[in-house]
Design an enzyme around this catalytic site. Sequence first.
Site, PDB file in Angstrom:
ATOM      1  N   CYS A   1       0.836  -1.203   0.000  1.00  0.00           N
ATOM      2  CA  CYS A   1       0.000   0.000   0.000  1.00  0.00           C
ATOM      3  C   CYS A   1       0.871   1.252   0.000  1.00  0.00           C
ATOM      4  O   CYS A   1       0.600   2.213  -0.727  1.00  0.00           O
ATOM      5  CB  CYS A   1      -0.925   0.001   1.210  1.00  0.00           C
ATOM      6  SG  CYS A   1      -1.969   1.469   1.328  1.00  0.00           S
TER       7      CYS A   1
ATOM      8  N   CYS B   1      -5.873  -1.587   7.211  1.00  0.00           N
ATOM      9  CA  CYS B   1      -6.735  -0.414   7.223  1.00  0.00           C
ATOM     10  C   CYS B   1      -8.163  -0.716   6.805  1.00  0.00           C
ATOM     11  O   CYS B   1      -9.101  -0.173   7.368  1.00  0.00           O
ATOM     12  CB  CYS B   1      -6.141   0.678   6.346  1.00  0.00           C
ATOM     13  SG  CYS B   1      -5.797   0.168   4.651  1.00  0.00           S
TER      14      CYS B   1
END
Length: 369
Positions: free
Chosen positions: A101, A197
């Site tokens: 990410c 997340c």
Amino acid sequence: MTSPAFDAMVGVSGGVDSAVAALLLQRRGLRIAGLFMQNWDDDGSGECRAEDDRRDAVAVCGRLGIPFHSRNFASEYWTGVFEHFLAEHRAGRTPNPDVLCNREIKFRTFLDEARARGAQRIATGHYARVAERDGRFRLLRAVDAAKDQTYFLHALGQEALASTLFPIGELPKARVREIAREAGFSVHAKKDSTGICFIGERDFRDFLGQYIPARPGPIRAVDGQNLGEHAGVFHYTLGQREGLNLGGVRGRPQAPWFVVGKDVTGNVLYVDQGHDSPYLQSSTLRASQATFTGGDAPAARFSCTAKTRYRQPDEPCRVEILDDGTLEVRFDRAQRAVTPGQSVVFYDSEECLGGAVIDATDAPPPCAV
């Protein structure tokens, strides 16, 4: 030539770290704007906190009097991170999506977006530092060792490092919260986000089961004895103790069981008793997909320290780059539960040199694995 609209675009997440990062840059006299990145669309579970975080980010920008921008990167996140995350789990490995990410979204797609909006550089609330020497940008550990995030940033290259500011890398977390409180930010006491997340506070097994159907199979001791049933080998990682649902086993000591191996093809989960089971010990690993923050490896063979998981103390090792580009890493002492799919990250004192994805180790295979 037209001057850039902003000196820096700050990735405002709605948390205390990015809020203080923006404040510190503003105090330095930089022209800044905030950009909120939404990386996951609401899936109807009620666990998506994106809108709450967005409101907090808007409030921070409003208090600072800086422009607020928002961009949905969910499509890029799905193709650049989440599909790889699922593929690794299906293969029985334990991926680290935060590394991907950072490389693909926060320091590539975000950087492109910031430049398109007229920003010269980007800034984030990560605990890390960047220092330049002779035209080369070095990724350095944060001053607060307990919060250092260079492990997750090790795949950044020179372009990203040259274009990024880490304003809170010199501060301890307690001081960051204190600055936020003094500035009147409502997020000064907001809980830190943890875990992956897009999952939030929901049960990881239930979440993963939405994308990879459960396939129960046998749990076996390293000698082949059947002990129970697992919910799917992709739910477990090496060294794991929780979630096995193994009580006392007749003829076995009263000691906890730990995952020591996964046979994905045979759908078998292997376990052994004892935190330091020999089946969890390895002194050599093979890794691939190596990236180095300086662009190239320090040498074909070099000594350094390394971590095979976040928060692990540094361990001395020797690294050799093989002819096919893969790495062989030999540690001075045996390491516990080194896990394929995770990252091995290299350090020279305070500098993060880069890292690679762990493929295999020399830990003894249990039974028929």
